[in-house]
Design a protein around this motif. Sequence first.
Motif, mmCIF file in Angstrom:
data_model
loop_
_atom_site.group_PDB
_atom_site.id
_atom_site.type_symbol
_atom_site.label_atom_id
_atom_site.label_comp_id
_atom_site.label_asym_id
_atom_site.label_seq_id
_atom_site.Cartn_x
_atom_site.Cartn_y
_atom_site.Cartn_z
ATOM 1 N N ASP A 49 0.836 -1.196 0.000
ATOM 2 C CA ASP A 49 0.000 0.000 0.000
ATOM 3 C C ASP A 49 0.875 1.252 0.000
ATOM 4 O OD1 ASP A 49 -1.976 1.875 0.270
ATOM 5 O OD2 ASP A 49 -2.594 1.246 2.285
ATOM 6 N N GLY A 50 0.644 2.132 -0.986
ATOM 7 C CA GLY A 50 1.360 3.397 -1.039
ATOM 8 C C GLY A 50 0.752 4.469 -0.170
ATOM 9 N N ARG A 51 -0.312 4.136 0.545
ATOM 10 C CA ARG A 51 -0.915 4.998 1.554
ATOM 11 C C ARG A 51 -1.393 6.344 1.006
ATOM 12 N NH1 ARG A 51 2.962 4.067 6.894
ATOM 13 N NH2 ARG A 51 3.065 1.796 6.731
ATOM 14 N N GLY A 52 -1.709 6.378 -0.287
ATOM 15 C CA GLY A 52 -2.177 7.631 -0.860
ATOM 16 C C GLY A 52 -1.082 8.674 -1.002
ATOM 17 N N GLY A 53 0.172 8.234 -0.922
ATOM 18 C CA GLY A 53 1.290 9.161 -0.940
ATOM 19 C C GLY A 53 1.839 9.434 -2.325
ATOM 20 N N TYR A 54 3.031 10.014 -2.338
ATOM 21 C CA TYR A 54 3.709 10.430 -3.574
ATOM 22 C C TYR A 54 5.034 9.684 -3.669
ATOM 23 C CZ TYR A 54 0.287 14.176 -3.577
ATOM 24 O OH TYR A 54 -0.884 14.887 -3.582
ATOM 25 N N LEU A 55 5.184 8.936 -4.745
ATOM 26 C CA LEU A 55 6.400 8.153 -4.949
ATOM 27 C C LEU A 55 7.308 8.907 -5.919
ATOM 28 C CD1 LEU A 55 7.441 5.321 -3.995
ATOM 29 C CD2 LEU A 55 6.823 4.507 -6.282
ATOM 30 N N VAL A 56 8.510 9.263 -5.435
ATOM 31 C CA VAL A 56 9.485 9.972 -6.266
ATOM 32 C C VAL A 56 10.746 9.112 -6.349
ATOM 33 C CG1 VAL A 56 8.580 12.213 -5.543
ATOM 34 C CG2 VAL A 56 10.553 11.241 -4.324
ATOM 35 N N ALA A 389 14.490 0.938 -14.907
ATOM 36 C CA ALA A 389 15.361 1.619 -13.954
ATOM 37 C C ALA A 389 15.436 0.844 -12.644
ATOM 38 C CB ALA A 389 14.853 3.027 -13.687
ATOM 39 N N VAL A 390 16.550 0.976 -11.947
ATOM 40 C CA VAL A 390 16.689 0.385 -10.619
ATOM 41 C C VAL A 390 15.560 0.902 -9.734
ATOM 42 C CG1 VAL A 390 18.136 0.247 -8.564
ATOM 43 C CG2 VAL A 390 19.169 0.096 -10.833
ATOM 44 N N ALA A 391 14.928 0.016 -9.003
ATOM 45 C CA ALA A 391 13.741 0.363 -8.211
ATOM 46 C C ALA A 391 14.134 1.006 -6.891
ATOM 47 C CB ALA A 391 12.879 -0.867 -7.982
ATOM 48 N N ASP A 392 14.660 2.227 -6.991
ATOM 49 C CA ASP A 392 14.967 3.060 -5.832
ATOM 50 C C ASP A 392 13.967 4.202 -5.808
ATOM 51 O OD1 ASP A 392 17.159 1.489 -5.254
ATOM 52 O OD2 ASP A 392 18.636 2.918 -6.006
ATOM 53 N N ALA A 393 13.335 4.452 -4.668
ATOM 54 C CA ALA A 393 12.320 5.501 -4.596
ATOM 55 C C ALA A 393 12.147 5.964 -3.159
ATOM 56 C CB ALA A 393 10.989 5.007 -5.167
ATOM 57 N N LEU A 394 11.498 7.093 -3.038
ATOM 58 C CA LEU A 394 11.152 7.672 -1.740
ATOM 59 C C LEU A 394 9.655 7.928 -1.735
ATOM 60 C CD1 LEU A 394 11.759 9.133 0.984
ATOM 61 C CD2 LEU A 394 12.302 11.183 -0.373
ATOM 62 N N LEU A 395 8.968 7.436 -0.702
ATOM 63 C CA LEU A 395 7.531 7.642 -0.566
ATOM 64 C C LEU A 395 7.286 8.777 0.416
ATOM 65 C CD1 LEU A 395 4.644 6.706 -1.273
ATOM 66 C CD2 LEU A 395 4.785 5.147 0.703
ATOM 67 N N LEU A 396 6.517 9.778 -0.035
ATOM 68 C CA LEU A 396 6.199 10.959 0.764
ATOM 69 C C LEU A 396 4.706 11.006 1.038
ATOM 70 C CD1 LEU A 396 8.254 13.433 -1.452
ATOM 71 C CD2 LEU A 396 9.002 12.456 0.733
ATOM 72 N N ASP A 397 4.327 11.702 2.107
ATOM 73 C CA ASP A 397 2.896 11.804 2.416
ATOM 74 C C ASP A 397 2.282 13.102 1.906
ATOM 75 O OD1 ASP A 397 3.706 13.785 4.188
ATOM 76 O OD2 ASP A 397 3.136 12.698 6.010
ATOM 77 N N ALA A 398 3.080 13.925 1.217
ATOM 78 C CA ALA A 398 2.573 15.190 0.673
ATOM 79 C C ALA A 398 3.294 15.488 -0.636
ATOM 80 C CB ALA A 398 2.782 16.322 1.678
ATOM 81 N N ASP A 399 2.700 16.339 -1.439
ATOM 82 C CA ASP A 399 3.190 16.610 -2.793
ATOM 83 C C ASP A 399 4.488 17.429 -2.767
ATOM 84 O OD1 ASP A 399 3.569 17.220 -5.437
ATOM 85 O OD2 ASP A 399 1.666 18.285 -5.707
ATOM 86 N N PRO A 400 5.601 16.864 -3.225
ATOM 87 C CA PRO A 400 6.871 17.608 -3.201
ATOM 88 C C PRO A 400 6.948 18.696 -4.260
ATOM 89 C CG PRO A 400 7.184 15.522 -4.315
ATOM 90 C CD PRO A 400 5.776 15.516 -3.778
ATOM 91 N N LEU A 401 5.999 18.719 -5.202
ATOM 92 C CA LEU A 401 6.006 19.755 -6.230
ATOM 93 C C LEU A 401 5.173 20.968 -5.828
ATOM 94 C CD1 LEU A 401 5.742 17.619 -9.496
ATOM 95 C CD2 LEU A 401 7.764 18.277 -8.168
#
Length: 425
Positions: A49-56, A389-401
Amino acid sequence: MRIHNVTVIDGTDADPLAGAEVAVTGGRFSAVRPAGSIDRAVDDGPVIDGRGGYLVPGLWESHTHLTGQATLRPEGERLGVVSRQLADFLAVGVTSVVDLGGPLDLELGVREFRAKATDPAAELFFAGPVFTGIQGWPVMDSAERASLAYQTDNADEAYRQALALADQVDFLKCIYDGEPDAPDKLPFDALKAVIAAAHEKGKKVLVHVHHRTELVEAVEAGADGIEHAFLPDEPSSTAEAVDVAALLADTGTYFCPTLVTWEQLARNGEDAYLQELVDDGFATAAGAVQVAARPFYGRAFPRHSAEESRIRFDYAMETLALTHEAGVKIVAGSDIALLLPSPPPALLRELWLLAKAGLPLPAVLAAATRHAAGKIGEGAGAGTITVGAVADALLLDADPLSDITHLVDRSHHVGTLRRGQPSWS
């Protein structure tokens, strides 16, 4: 494995994909699609579950010196120290760390050490010893620093050394800093020789510069990336920055300004600066007290004065937006953590400064992801969330943009994905 219930910001110029599912196969991204459209025959693993977050994409620290600093520790502790720092980087969302100069045996040792380790950590990319002049920076007159550099005044020698080194490292680095024709400055023909040798081996070369003239000469020699914002001849005019931006854009040369380096060197010894770091969330009150107790707090840096550093910082902050607008590929790197509690927060501070300097937030993210990967020659797709691409990512709970704090404030970090392994359940 599938990650669902997430908005993907893939690190390219594509619009965010809301309600996405991301498939990972063999440690690489195998699909990035709207929810429900992934081929289950290809991706039949567990659902996360991505918890409704933002995956960058996972962040990159594109300019640091972990192994060089580790030489200050007893030899038996060095591998462990660097390994723990790589784990600390991962804890703040940094999945790749680029070390721009250190002892080759230690860097190779860290890579071997991490290959056998079972704890998660950021991946290390390294240059090995840098190329500099005779007793040039960072060696100067210190025998203890001799392992950090090849000191040369001979182009043929530099070429042979670069050919041999290129087979063992991820990229090469040159220090092109000093008075013209001074023994401690790498000669221009030696600089060209190192770049030619590295390019023969398919490796990139990054060049540390001081003045605008050195930057221009480094680009002329074929440098793939320029390290550090330059010292302008006329700080009151943006004309030099306009010319440099056009040159870097026309040649496709990457530019890593290391804003936080000049900020720290300019304000070393200012208690108000430490309080500012606390207020901005990059240090704790206890951490600031520890920084103030360090032996070098308030002492002049051996290579760059506080006055010079302030000029470089102010000029870069004033002109970085126009540099971006010219089409220059700007890269995020911190270099030092002189007044930060540790190296990882220094990279987050650099991202905050890039935004403060006027870079649009998508450009800030690109500086810490795909541009950082491209600077050292990683393949197409590196530093992005794209297929292959290598599956490296950061999951955030708010929009980084929408707000830079959503990217740099760790309270918004849900977890990391490191080669397809999530740190959140």
